[in-house]
Design a protein around this motif. Structure first.
Motif, PDB file in Angstrom:
ATOM      1  N   SER A  76       0.796  -1.233   0.000  1.00 20.50           N
ATOM      2  CA  SER A  76       0.000   0.000   0.000  1.00 20.50           C
ATOM      3  C   SER A  76       0.828   1.283   0.000  1.00 20.50           C
ATOM      4  O   SER A  76       0.327   2.330  -0.417  1.00 20.50           O
ATOM      5  CB  SER A  76      -0.944   0.013   1.216  1.00 20.50           C
ATOM      6  OG  SER A  76      -0.224  -0.066   2.432  1.00 20.50           O
ATOM      7  N   CYS A  77       2.093   1.226   0.441  1.00 17.85           N
ATOM      8  CA  CYS A  77       2.909   2.450   0.494  1.00 17.85           C
ATOM      9  C   CYS A  77       3.345   2.867  -0.914  1.00 17.85           C
ATOM     10  O   CYS A  77       3.775   2.021  -1.705  1.00 17.85           O
ATOM     11  CB  CYS A  77       4.141   2.238   1.376  1.00 17.85           C
ATOM     12  SG  CYS A  77       3.759   2.194   3.140  1.00 17.85           S
ATOM     13  N   PRO A  78       3.270   4.151  -1.233  1.00 18.56           N
ATOM     14  CA  PRO A  78       3.614   4.609  -2.580  1.00 18.56           C
ATOM     15  C   PRO A  78       5.112   4.646  -2.870  1.00 18.56           C
ATOM     16  O   PRO A  78       5.518   4.603  -4.023  1.00 18.56           O
ATOM     17  CB  PRO A  78       3.019   6.028  -2.629  1.00 18.56           C
ATOM     18  CG  PRO A  78       3.010   6.482  -1.204  1.00 18.56           C
ATOM     19  CD  PRO A  78       2.756   5.251  -0.383  1.00 18.56           C
ATOM     20  N   ASP A  79       5.943   4.746  -1.838  1.00 18.85           N
ATOM     21  CA  ASP A  79       7.382   4.834  -2.075  1.00 18.85           C
ATOM     22  C   ASP A  79       8.142   4.303  -0.863  1.00 18.85           C
ATOM     23  O   ASP A  79       7.561   3.988   0.177  1.00 18.85           O
ATOM     24  CB  ASP A  79       7.809   6.276  -2.376  1.00 18.85           C
ATOM     25  CG  ASP A  79       7.289   7.272  -1.343  1.00 18.85           C
ATOM     26  OD1 ASP A  79       7.440   6.988  -0.136  1.00 18.85           O
ATOM     27  OD2 ASP A  79       6.725   8.297  -1.734  1.00 18.85           O
ATOM     28  N   LEU A  80       9.468   4.217  -1.008  1.00 13.69           N
ATOM     29  CA  LEU A  80      10.312   3.637   0.037  1.00 13.69           C
ATOM     30  C   LEU A  80      10.314   4.495   1.297  1.00 13.69           C
ATOM     31  O   LEU A  80      10.354   3.970   2.408  1.00 13.69           O
ATOM     32  CB  LEU A  80      11.738   3.463  -0.492  1.00 13.69           C
ATOM     33  CG  LEU A  80      12.737   2.794   0.455  1.00 13.69           C
ATOM     34  CD1 LEU A  80      12.248   1.420   0.889  1.00 13.69           C
ATOM     35  CD2 LEU A  80      14.114   2.695  -0.208  1.00 13.69           C
ATOM     36  N   VAL A  81      10.260   5.819   1.129  1.00  6.91           N
ATOM     37  CA  VAL A  81      10.254   6.707   2.304  1.00  6.91           C
ATOM     38  C   VAL A  81       9.024   6.421   3.166  1.00  6.91           C
ATOM     39  O   VAL A  81       9.124   6.279   4.394  1.00  6.91           O
ATOM     40  CB  VAL A  81      10.267   8.191   1.865  1.00  6.91           C
ATOM     41  CG1 VAL A  81      10.240   9.098   3.090  1.00  6.91           C
ATOM     42  CG2 VAL A  81      11.494   8.488   1.021  1.00  6.91           C
ATOM     43  N   SER A  82       7.850   6.325   2.536  1.00 11.29           N
ATOM     44  CA  SER A  82       6.610   6.045   3.274  1.00 11.29           C
ATOM     45  C   SER A  82       6.697   4.705   3.986  1.00 11.29           C
ATOM     46  O   SER A  82       6.268   4.568   5.140  1.00 11.29           O
ATOM     47  CB  SER A  82       5.417   6.055   2.324  1.00 11.29           C
ATOM     48  OG  SER A  82       5.310   7.281   1.653  1.00 11.29           O
ATOM     49  N   PHE A  83       7.271   3.700   3.303  1.00  7.03           N
ATOM     50  CA  PHE A  83       7.376   2.382   3.934  1.00  7.03           C
ATOM     51  C   PHE A  83       8.303   2.419   5.137  1.00  7.03           C
ATOM     52  O   PHE A  83       8.023   1.788   6.161  1.00  7.03           O
ATOM     53  CB  PHE A  83       7.866   1.343   2.930  1.00  7.03           C
ATOM     54  CG  PHE A  83       8.141   0.008   3.570  1.00  7.03           C
ATOM     55  CD1 PHE A  83       7.104  -0.791   4.010  1.00  7.03           C
ATOM     56  CD2 PHE A  83       9.448  -0.428   3.763  1.00  7.03           C
ATOM     57  CE1 PHE A  83       7.361  -2.017   4.634  1.00  7.03           C
ATOM     58  CE2 PHE A  83       9.707  -1.639   4.372  1.00  7.03           C
ATOM     59  CZ  PHE A  83       8.655  -2.435   4.811  1.00  7.03           C
ATOM     60  N   THR A 219      -5.789  -7.777  -0.103  1.00  4.33           N
ATOM     61  CA  THR A 219      -6.225  -7.553   1.267  1.00  4.33           C
ATOM     62  C   THR A 219      -7.185  -6.373   1.278  1.00  4.33           C
ATOM     63  O   THR A 219      -7.335  -5.656   0.280  1.00  4.33           O
ATOM     64  CB  THR A 219      -5.015  -7.239   2.165  1.00  4.33           C
ATOM     65  OG1 THR A 219      -4.394  -6.034   1.684  1.00  4.33           O
ATOM     66  CG2 THR A 219      -3.999  -8.372   2.141  1.00  4.33           C
ATOM     67  N   ARG A 220      -7.822  -6.137   2.411  1.00  4.48           N
ATOM     68  CA  ARG A 220      -8.746  -5.006   2.522  1.00  4.48           C
ATOM     69  C   ARG A 220      -8.004  -3.666   2.485  1.00  4.48           C
ATOM     70  O   ARG A 220      -8.611  -2.633   2.260  1.00  4.48           O
ATOM     71  CB  ARG A 220      -9.553  -5.125   3.818  1.00  4.48           C
ATOM     72  CG  ARG A 220     -10.613  -6.229   3.794  1.00  4.48           C
ATOM     73  CD  ARG A 220     -11.651  -5.960   2.756  1.00  4.48           C
ATOM     74  NE  ARG A 220     -12.634  -7.044   2.637  1.00  4.48           N
ATOM     75  CZ  ARG A 220     -13.494  -7.149   1.642  1.00  4.48           C
ATOM     76  NH1 ARG A 220     -13.475  -6.256   0.664  1.00  4.48           N
ATOM     77  NH2 ARG A 220     -14.354  -8.140   1.592  1.00  4.48           N
ATOM     78  N   SER A 221      -6.700  -3.690   2.696  1.00  7.97           N
ATOM     79  CA  SER A 221      -5.929  -2.448   2.671  1.00  7.97           C
ATOM     80  C   SER A 221      -5.422  -2.113   1.275  1.00  7.97           C
ATOM     81  O   SER A 221      -4.921  -1.014   1.043  1.00  7.97           O
ATOM     82  CB  SER A 221      -4.741  -2.536   3.635  1.00  7.97           C
ATOM     83  OG  SER A 221      -3.873  -3.589   3.252  1.00  7.97           O
ATOM     84  N   ALA A 222      -5.539  -3.045   0.324  1.00  2.17           N
ATOM     85  CA  ALA A 222      -5.001  -2.837  -1.024  1.00  2.17           C
ATOM     86  C   ALA A 222      -5.851  -1.834  -1.795  1.00  2.17           C
ATOM     87  O   ALA A 222      -7.066  -1.996  -1.912  1.00  2.17           O
ATOM     88  CB  ALA A 222      -4.937  -4.165  -1.775  1.00  2.17           C
ATOM     89  N   THR A 223      -5.202  -0.808  -2.332  1.00  3.30           N
ATOM     90  CA  THR A 223      -5.916   0.242  -3.065  1.00  3.30           C
ATOM     91  C   THR A 223      -5.693   0.152  -4.577  1.00  3.30           C
ATOM     92  O   THR A 223      -6.240   0.952  -5.327  1.00  3.30           O
ATOM     93  CB  THR A 223      -5.459   1.635  -2.591  1.00  3.30           C
ATOM     94  OG1 THR A 223      -4.048   1.753  -2.769  1.00  3.30           O
ATOM     95  CG2 THR A 223      -5.808   1.841  -1.119  1.00  3.30           C
ATOM     96  N   THR A 224      -4.886  -0.797  -5.033  1.00  2.23           N
ATOM     97  CA  THR A 224      -4.614  -0.934  -6.464  1.00  2.23           C
ATOM     98  C   THR A 224      -5.215  -2.217  -7.019  1.00  2.23           C
ATOM     99  O   THR A 224      -5.354  -3.214  -6.292  1.00  2.23           O
ATOM    100  CB  THR A 224      -3.101  -0.935  -6.757  1.00  2.23           C
ATOM    101  OG1 THR A 224      -2.497  -2.064  -6.095  1.00  2.23           O
ATOM    102  CG2 THR A 224      -2.450   0.345  -6.264  1.00  2.23           C
ATOM    103  N   ARG A 225      -5.565  -2.173  -8.284  1.00  4.85           N
ATOM    104  CA  ARG A 225      -5.989  -3.355  -9.015  1.00  4.85           C
ATOM    105  C   ARG A 225      -5.452  -3.254 -10.438  1.00  4.85           C
ATOM    106  O   ARG A 225      -5.544  -2.206 -11.070  1.00  4.85           O
ATOM    107  CB  ARG A 225      -7.518  -3.469  -9.081  1.00  4.85           C
ATOM    108  CG  ARG A 225      -8.217  -3.696  -7.753  1.00  4.85           C
ATOM    109  CD  ARG A 225      -7.935  -5.062  -7.167  1.00  4.85           C
ATOM    110  NE  ARG A 225      -8.787  -5.349  -6.028  1.00  4.85           N
ATOM    111  CZ  ARG A 225      -8.523  -4.974  -4.776  1.00  4.85           C
ATOM    112  NH1 ARG A 225      -7.395  -4.301  -4.523  1.00  4.85           N
ATOM    113  NH2 ARG A 225      -9.341  -5.274  -3.790  1.00  4.85           N
TER     114      ARG A 225
END
Length: 363
Positions: A76-83, A219-225
């Motif tokens: 779910s994180c958009p980039d390494l910094v967020s993760f 998962t329920r947290s996944a925002t991409t398809r």
């Protein structure tokens, strides 16, 4: 990339790049004044969901019970910094809970917790560990979907709130006062479920009516398809969980001659997006297509193997590069294609782009 590297340096000053491509990082992550060795390997497309994380046995032991959470965050994180921000937060929680295991709890802790569970109702409890430090509660939203919340309680409960772990696409922060109890957390959990109802409705419709190539088990947290459109043609959408009825970010994958008309249609019809109808129907209207139906076609009709390694998944990722020649259209994993082209004397590279002949048709 320079801005991302600077942001990462600010967040984790002791985690440094190991190559010029920015796909390998090694160093230390710090939490509660302690340093833990870690190595992060990113694929060539920088997709976090396919990243590999290696760490010391000590850190692995501390994070053992949080692996599923970290896996969700990678998706779910958009980039390494967020993760890395998420990783440090999880590590702080894990360290605190590890320390709490060795702190003797007063009798009032147990009597208070048991009383709170009885008030809440044992029918809502799915798991309690032997030390009464971890509690899992279940809930059902208004559409009948099942959800879990994991509570990690420290020795100062109820003066301090438990840490709450949920499978949400957004952060779940609770409001807590010393006089509160588990039922207050549970009610906030129910309210959060309802606030995400439209998002999950939209994703469930996509999962039920189209062929989703990625993720395989969202998962329920996944925002991409990544939704199949045709043979070796798909669209990757990123849905805003707070505003699921707005136009999502769309990225087309496939040969240029196949995806360029879809981009043009999306741009030309963008003004027609109607928030009153479903996200799936809007996408079909804007692209002027019907997504292949699960009732008519099989996933194997879209899931073509890589033309180099002859496998569908490589490090969890399906082929995402396609030959532009309409008569070929063979898909490849980016890593396979990159390695193949690097070995060809006729290929040439300009910055981060490599040019060469298709391994399948030589075009």
């Amino acid at each position: 990339m320079a801005g991302a590297a600077a942001a990462l340096l600010r967040q984790c000053p002791r985690l440094l790049p190991r190559n010029r491509e920015g796909t390998a990082y090694e160093g230390f992550v710090t939490a509660q004044g302690r340093d833990f060795h870690i190595r992060i390997l990113l694929p060539m497309d920088f997709q976090l969901k396919n990243a590999s994380i290696e760490c010391s046995w000590h850190l692995k032991k501390i994070l053992h019970g949080y692996r599923h959470i970290l896996k969700q965050r990678l998706h779910s994180c958009p980039d390494l910094v967020s993760f890395m921000v998420e990783l440090k937060t999880v590590l702080e929680i894990a360290l605190k809970n590890t320390q709490d295991l060795h702190i003797p709890r007063p009798p009032e802790y147990y009597s208070c917790l048991v009383r709170d569970l009885e008030i809440l109702g044992w029918n809502k409890v799915t798991y309690v560990d032997t030390g009464l430090t971890t509690v899992k509660l279940k809930a059902e939203d208004s559409c009948g979907r099942q959800h879990l919340i994991v509570l990690k309680l420290n020795a100062k409960y109820p003066t301090e709130p438990p840490d709450c772990l949920v499978d949400f696409p957004v952060q779940f922060a609770i409001s807590w006062m010393p006089q509160n109890s588990l039922i207050d957390i549970y009610n906030q959990f129910l309210a959060a479920l309802e606030s995400l109802k439209e998002f999950w409705d939209a994703m469930d419709e996509i999962d039920g009516k189209t062929w989703v190539l990625e993720p395989e088990n969202p998962t329920r947290s996944a925002t991409t398809r990544r939704i199949a459109i045709g043979n070796n043609v798909s669209v990757n959408i990123e849905v805003d969980p707070r505003h699921p009825n707005t136009l999502p970010e769309c990225y087309f994958l496939g040969a240029e001659h196949a995806v360029n008309p879809l981009r043009i249609k999306l741009n030309n019809n963008m003004h027609s997006w109607d928030p009153e109808i479903s996200l799936l129907q809007n996408l079909q209207d804007l692209l002027e297509i019907d997504f292949p139906s699960r009732a008519v076609l099989e996933k194997s009709d879209f899931a073509k193997d890589c033309g180099i390694c002859y496998a569908y998944r490589l490090a969890g990722a399906p082929p995402d590069q396609v030959c532009d020649d309409p008569r070929c259209g063979q898909p490849f994993h980016q890593a396979c294609l990159y390695e193949w082209l690097q070995g060809l004397p006729s290929s040439r590279q300009s910055f981060n782009v490599i040019f060469g002949e298709c391994p399948y048709c030589n075009k």
